[in-house]
Design an enzyme around this catalytic site. Structure first.
Site, PDB file in Angstrom:
ATOM      1  N   LYS A 221     -17.301  78.359 -24.805  1.00  0.00           N
ATOM      2  CA  LYS A 221     -18.202  79.447 -25.198  1.00  0.00           C
ATOM      3  C   LYS A 221     -18.180  79.705 -26.697  1.00  0.00           C
ATOM      4  CE  LYS A 221     -16.471  82.570 -22.430  1.00  0.00           C
ATOM      5  NZ  LYS A 221     -16.289  83.831 -21.661  1.00  0.00           N
TER       6      LYS A 221
ATOM      7  N   LYS B  42     -13.765  83.172  -2.176  1.00  0.00           N
ATOM      8  CA  LYS B  42     -14.419  84.377  -2.711  1.00  0.00           C
ATOM      9  C   LYS B  42     -15.249  84.048  -3.948  1.00  0.00           C
ATOM     10  CE  LYS B  42     -10.524  86.795  -2.821  1.00  0.00           C
ATOM     11  NZ  LYS B  42      -9.584  86.189  -1.888  1.00  0.00           N
TER      12      LYS B  42
ATOM     13  N   LYS C 283     -15.998  74.668   0.416  1.00  0.00           N
ATOM     14  CA  LYS C 283     -14.745  75.306   0.779  1.00  0.00           C
ATOM     15  C   LYS C 283     -14.912  76.818   0.749  1.00  0.00           C
ATOM     16  CE  LYS C 283      -9.957  75.909  -0.762  1.00  0.00           C
ATOM     17  NZ  LYS C 283      -8.932  75.548  -1.770  1.00  0.00           N
TER      18      LYS C 283
END
Length: 336
Positions: free
Chosen positions: A123, A207, A204
């Protein structure tokens, strides 16, 4: 008649996010199996969670939720040692002592820190932007968790083996300096067959992918979530391959061998739509999770008793921790 002491296993559980069926089959159930053959210790790693969870209400709720989950899944606090990390002050004393035997270069090579540095570099940010010292020294605190309780084996997936290797490095450094085995050298119990549970989208279950099936949601919400599983465009009458269907792959974890064979046959014969397959998956998932969910709800309804269970576990854990620190302090010349 003498008996051979069981080896010691240690499992840490970080209280972040809702528990889903990927956690249940990939981590919780295998870890609970250890209690059959090991002197098993389990802890809720609440200080580790501070690196990412800063909301006190969220953290408190997550601590209770994770602890209740393990109890509901079958952990017996009378047969194992089950405690909160933050209830064991010896963990932090050992962390401080281990820092004197751990190079900064070792911490630079930690996977989590390297990933943060790489992301910042991509970034164009400062390489340490957003990196707190909790994240940077995470492996030291983890090593203290492991070493403090004379752990023989720490069950991990291959991608987590570095944590155990770093704990070994620190313990070996201490032993080399003082020319005696002050600290036990832990070993990684690599779980080669760790279940990789498919998520709602076939990847897979994670979260981070937002593709999970939570364990403790109400029955209606569980069904609604399962009905969101992504499928292909095959019609009702078309034969389907069970091995390429994430519905069937999930079904295998909850169904009997006879049920699996029956559903596979229906897939191959045609005449079964994806909606009906999802309903069958919901049936077996809800069958297994309903009693676990009921236990969880009952435990969560009594947080004082849950805290008392963890405190009783801490009372059993602290003498073990204190003995390790006494050895280290004596070797270092700062015993009192």
């Amino acid at each position: 008649m003498s008996t051979v002491a069981k080896k010691i296993s240690l499992t840490g559980i970080k209280p972040t996010g809702d528990i889903h069926i990927g956690n249940y089959f990939g981590a919780i159930k295998p870890a609970l199996e250890l209690a059959k053959t090991y002197d098993a210790r389990y802890f809720v790693a609440d200080y580790h969670a501070l690196n990412s969870v800063k909301d006190p209400k969220e953290l408190r709720a997550s601590i209770h939720s994770v602890a209740a989950c393990w109890l509901a899944a079958g952990l017996d606090p009378e047969e194992v040692i089950f405690y909160r990390q933050s209830s064991i002050p010896e963990v932090f004393e050992l962390s401080t002592m281990l820092m004197a035997f751990c190079s900064k270069g070792l911490m630079n090579r930690a996977h989590a820190y390297k990933a943060a540095v790489q992301e910042n570099s991509e970034k164009g940010d400062d390489i340490d932007a957003g990196v707190n010292m909790g994240l940077f020294t995470y492996p030291i605190l983890m090593a203290a968790d492991i070493i403090l309780f004379d752990s023989d084996v720490v069950p991990v997936g291959r991608d987590q083996a570095q944590h155990i290797e770093m704990a070994q490095d620190m313990a070996q450094s201490v032993n080399a300096v003082y020319k005696e085995q002050v600290l036990k050298i832990p070993q990684a119990g690599i779980q080669e067959e760790v279940a990789v549970i498919p998520g709602l989208d076939g990847r897979k279950m994670s979260k981070s992918y937002n593709n999970v099936i939570p364990i403790f949601v109400p029955e209606k919400e569980l069904r609604k979530t399962i009905m969101r599983i992504v499928t292909n465009s095959q019609g009702v009458e078309e034969a389907k391959d069970p091995q390429t269907s994430q519905i069937y792959q999930l079904y295998r974890y909850f169904a009997s061998a006879e049920e699996q064979e029956a559903l596979a046959s229906r897939y191959r014969a045609g005449g079964m739509g994806w909606g009906e397959a999802k309903e069958e998956l919901f049936r077996v998932v809800n069958r297994e999770l309903s009693p676990v969910r009921e236990k969880y709800d009952a435990i969560m309804a009594n947080p004082k008793e849950l805290d008392a269970i963890l405190e009783r576990g801490a009372e059993k854990a602290r003498p073990i921790a204190a003995a390790t620190l006494r050895r280290f302090r004596k070797a270092a010349g700062i015993d009192r």
